[in-house]
Motif scaffolding. Structure first.
Motif: not given
Length: 318
Positions: A126, A232, A249-250, A252-253, A256-257
């Protein structure tokens, strides 16, 4: 971000070429080149090892402290959207806060030297920008003729004073040099209690080993990716108590991270200040003389080992 993704996808693939190795027994092996992008999970180990060796040779024979500056959560979105400006400000103002407090505090009153490293991630990737500073306990006297050590054992500088000084300096710098960014910050941010954490780290080597993972390596190593079922992608991490955890996480996620920690092009996440800065060679030599200390010579990095033949297990020739 696009450059980082392109580099990661081409790393150790035919797109970057490679080297052919042969063995006397007739076996051949083709090794693809690495991309050497600092966001690549497969690259950076050799550079980090070399950096760690150089820093070890600059450690002084005094206790060391790791000082960590953290900004309030309300600033994170603005920082992520203005990385070049605010990352640089975080580094310079954190170091300046340390230099100011060390110079003026009654228990020290010295001119410090320090190394500051920007980190932007938590253990589960994060976004959490903060600055780590590795600082020798002590510095030059105001006239630069003596080495001054802290007056109290196991105590360096007050955490509250450091946090307040960073808050004041960052506020003043934004008001003066970046009024458009200043206007976007909610006023209650400047009345919050900011955080500075001061921890002893012995000779300093434990802190260097800790930071080496952030200097030339990305937020996530390839070994931490433990599963990919097509829907995932799961990576492992340890929580604040040290217990192993996983984060599914997917795609895309996950992207992003990972990609939010890619630094702006050309940005240097490591900065040196005080008598450790590149412009303070005379002060560095004076520090060495006052401590009667000769740094050990820097060892050459070991050569990259050649691959072993899968057939006879002997080193292959290029």
């Amino acid at each position: 971000h696009r450059r980082a993704v392109a580099a990661i996808l081409s790393c150790r693939t035919p797109a970057l070429g490679g080297q052919l190795y042969r063995c006397a027994c007739g076996q051949q092996h083709y090794a693809y080149h690495s991309c050497n992008h600092r966001a690549c999970p497969q690259c950076g180990h050799a550079d980090a090892t070399e950096w760690l060796q150089r820093q070890r040779c600059r450690l002084l024979p005094v206790p060391y402290y790791l000082v960590t500056f953290t900004v309030p959560q309300q600033l994170r979105k603005l920082i992520r959207s203005n990385q070049k400006i605010l990352y640089a400000l975080l580094l310079t103002q954190s170091a300046a806060a340390l230099l100011d407090v060390a110079r003026d505090h009654k228990d020290l009153g010295a001119k410090l030297g320090l190394m500051a490293v920007l980190q932007t991630w938590t253990r589960d990737l994060r976004y959490h920008p903060h600055v780590h500073c590795v600082v020798p306990a002590g510095g030059l006297s105001p006239d630069e003729l003596r080495w001054v050590s802290p007056k109290r054992e196991n105590y360096f500088l007050p955490q509250a004073a450091l946090a307040m000084r960073l808050r004041t300096r960052l506020k003043d710098a934004l008001q003066q040099d970046h009024p458009a960014l200043w206007a976007q910050i909610p006023s209650p941010v400047w009345s919050l209690n900011w955080v500075a954490d001061v921890q002893p780290v012995g000779t300093g080597e434990p802190a260097l080993k800790y930071l080496a993972a952030y200097v030339y390596r990305t937020a996530l190593s390839a070994q931490r990716i433990v599963a990919d079922d097509g829907q995932h992608l799961t990576f492992s991490f340890r929580d604040n108590t040290g217990q192993p955890q996983t984060a599914p996480l997917t795609p895309e996620a996950f992207l992003h991270r990972l990609l939010q920690h890619v630094l702006p092009r050309g940005f240097q996440r490591i900065r040196y200040f005080g008598f450790l800065s590149a412009a303070a060679k005379k002060k560095w030599r004076r520090v060495l003389a006052l401590l009667d200390w000769t740094p050990p010579p820097i060892k050459n990095a070991p050569p990259i080992p050649v691959p072993l033949c899968p057939n006879c297990k002997k080193p292959m020739a290029q």
